[in-house]
Enzyme design. Sequence first.
Site, PDB file in Angstrom:
ATOM      1  N   ASP A  10       0.867  -1.183   0.000  1.00 60.70           N
ATOM      2  CA  ASP A  10       0.000   0.000   0.000  1.00 60.70           C
ATOM      3  C   ASP A  10       0.899   1.226   0.000  1.00 60.70           C
ATOM      4  OD1 ASP A  10      -2.307   1.642   0.255  1.00 60.70           O
ATOM      5  OD2 ASP A  10      -1.949   1.801   2.407  1.00 60.70           O
ATOM      6  N   SER A  11       0.286   2.367  -0.271  1.00 60.40           N
ATOM      7  CA  SER A  11       1.021   3.627  -0.210  1.00 60.40           C
ATOM      8  C   SER A  11       1.524   3.910   1.209  1.00 60.40           C
ATOM      9  CB  SER A  11       0.102   4.762  -0.657  1.00 60.40           C
ATOM     10  OG  SER A  11      -1.079   4.761   0.130  1.00 60.40           O
ATOM     11  N   TYR A  42      -0.466   8.599  -2.045  1.00 59.92           N
ATOM     12  CA  TYR A  42      -0.440   8.376  -3.489  1.00 59.92           C
ATOM     13  C   TYR A  42      -1.656   9.044  -4.166  1.00 59.92           C
ATOM     14  CZ  TYR A  42       3.018   4.443  -3.427  1.00 59.92           C
ATOM     15  OH  TYR A  42       4.136   3.640  -3.315  1.00 59.92           O
ATOM     16  N   GLY A  43      -2.690   9.262  -3.392  1.00 59.60           N
ATOM     17  CA  GLY A  43      -4.023   9.562  -3.928  1.00 59.60           C
ATOM     18  C   GLY A  43      -4.148  10.780  -4.823  1.00 59.60           C
ATOM     19  N   CYS A  73      -3.835  -1.021  -1.994  1.00 55.75           N
ATOM     20  CA  CYS A  73      -4.084   0.402  -2.242  1.00 55.75           C
ATOM     21  C   CYS A  73      -5.132   0.593  -3.350  1.00 55.75           C
ATOM     22  CB  CYS A  73      -2.766   1.046  -2.661  1.00 55.75           C
ATOM     23  SG  CYS A  73      -2.891   2.813  -2.959  1.00 55.75           S
ATOM     24  N   THR A  75      -5.819   3.321  -4.892  1.00 52.06           N
ATOM     25  CA  THR A  75      -5.269   4.189  -5.931  1.00 52.06           C
ATOM     26  C   THR A  75      -4.424   3.399  -6.925  1.00 52.06           C
ATOM     27  OG1 THR A  75      -5.255   6.011  -4.335  1.00 52.06           O
ATOM     28  CG2 THR A  75      -3.852   6.246  -6.280  1.00 52.06           C
ATOM     29  N   GLU A 152      -6.033   9.252   9.566  1.00 52.88           N
ATOM     30  CA  GLU A 152      -4.653   9.171  10.071  1.00 52.88           C
ATOM     31  C   GLU A 152      -4.459  10.003  11.333  1.00 52.88           C
ATOM     32  OE1 GLU A 152      -1.801   9.566   6.927  1.00 52.88           O
ATOM     33  OE2 GLU A 152      -2.378   7.573   6.218  1.00 52.88           O
ATOM     34  N   CYS A 186     -11.131   2.874  -0.812  1.00 53.93           N
ATOM     35  CA  CYS A 186      -9.858   3.370  -0.276  1.00 53.93           C
ATOM     36  C   CYS A 186      -9.553   2.630   1.016  1.00 53.93           C
ATOM     37  CB  CYS A 186      -9.981   4.876  -0.028  1.00 53.93           C
ATOM     38  SG  CYS A 186      -8.584   5.613   0.824  1.00 53.93           S
ATOM     39  N   THR A 187      -8.264   2.365   1.209  1.00 48.93           N
ATOM     40  CA  THR A 187      -7.810   1.612   2.381  1.00 48.93           C
ATOM     41  C   THR A 187      -8.310   2.165   3.717  1.00 48.93           C
ATOM     42  OG1 THR A 187      -5.845   3.013   2.193  1.00 48.93           O
ATOM     43  CG2 THR A 187      -5.658   0.747   1.414  1.00 48.93           C
ATOM     44  N   HIS A 188      -8.468   3.484   3.791  1.00 48.05           N
ATOM     45  CA  HIS A 188      -8.766   4.110   5.077  1.00 48.05           C
ATOM     46  C   HIS A 188     -10.250   4.099   5.459  1.00 48.05           C
ATOM     47  CE1 HIS A 188      -4.739   5.467   4.387  1.00 48.05           C
ATOM     48  NE2 HIS A 188      -4.712   6.260   5.442  1.00 48.05           N
TER      49      HIS A 188
HETATM   50  N1  DGL Z   1      -3.908   3.852   0.089  1.00 51.57           N
HETATM   51  C1  DGL Z   1      -4.620   4.900  -0.632  1.00 51.57           C
HETATM   52  C2  DGL Z   1      -5.836   4.292  -1.328  1.00 51.57           C
HETATM   53  O1  DGL Z   1      -6.369   3.289  -0.914  1.00 51.57           O
HETATM   54  C3  DGL Z   1      -5.044   6.012   0.307  1.00 51.57           C
HETATM   55  C4  DGL Z   1      -3.896   6.830   0.852  1.00 51.57           C
HETATM   56  C5  DGL Z   1      -3.114   7.562  -0.215  1.00 51.57           C
HETATM   57  O2  DGL Z   1      -3.640   8.512  -0.835  1.00 51.57           O
HETATM   58  O3  DGL Z   1      -2.005   7.171  -0.441  1.00 51.57           O
HETATM   59  O4  DGL Z   1      -6.278   4.828  -2.322  1.00 51.57           O
END
Ligand code: DGL
Length: 271
Positions: A10-11, A42-43, A73, A75, A152, A186-188
């Site tokens: 993941d990012s 990364y987004g 991830c 993204t 976060e 998205c992961t979060h």
């Molecule tokens: N891991 C990214 C996603 O799931 C979210 C965090 C980022 O922007 O890097 O898209």
Amino acid sequence: MDTRPIGVFDSGLGGLTALRELARLMPEEDLIYFGDTGRVPYGGRSREILVKYARQDVAFLRTFDPKAIVIACGTVSATALDVLREENAIPIFGVVEPAARAAAHVTQNGRVGLIGTRASIRSGAYERALEAMRPGTAVTARACPLLVPLVENGRFRPGDVVAETVAAEYLAPIKAAGVDTLILGCTHYPLMKAVIGGAVGPDIALVDAGEQCARWVKQQLEWDGLRNQRPGAGRRRYFVSDSGGDFSELASVFLGEDVHGEVEQIDITAY
Ligand code: DGL
């Protein structure tokens, strides 16, 4: 039977939500996680940069000879999956296809909402997948860049007025479009499920992309005879690209357990 590990990346640390699901569904598998904490987020990045980063992330994980790689991830899954599959002769799983498949299955009225990072939404990947799986599905998509920093910073619980206000504003057009299903791309976002669910109401089904991906990975490995049937718990290893920050604190939020002392730092630019 294949006892090699599964690589997950993941990012940053958000992908630990997907790792948690993989570990829950396949406790005996060895899992190697890489979080690109030195280059997160990364987004908001261009496809060109995302492909470059993703190639390095995969190259690092491949040094462990994994039997499969999971792109936790959203993204990277939305922007670089095709390139990574072309360049790697091992199974590469992303979160888009399993999430779209679940949404196509769940929706009754053919109207699906989607939230993710700017790059994920811009890619159109979920729309393409849904169109292939359930032609005519109407997708209402919204980039929600403020949700990642909120999570976060620990601002994801119900009752948090900032989280609830931001979520309500992002989700208002999705609710107004009459969707009955919402993809959390998205992961979060799984950590914000209660807040998001509160904003859209109980009649909209939430599809967690990471969870769907973990189920899909398990099924695929079983079909392909690649599961590790060895008894006992699998090994977990965590790698990051920046030593700074509060890895164990944030990781335990995403993972639901303490990973202190098991984290190694690498130089991802060397791959
Ligand atoms: N891991 C990214 C996603 O799931 C979210 C965090 C980022 O922007 O890097 O898209």
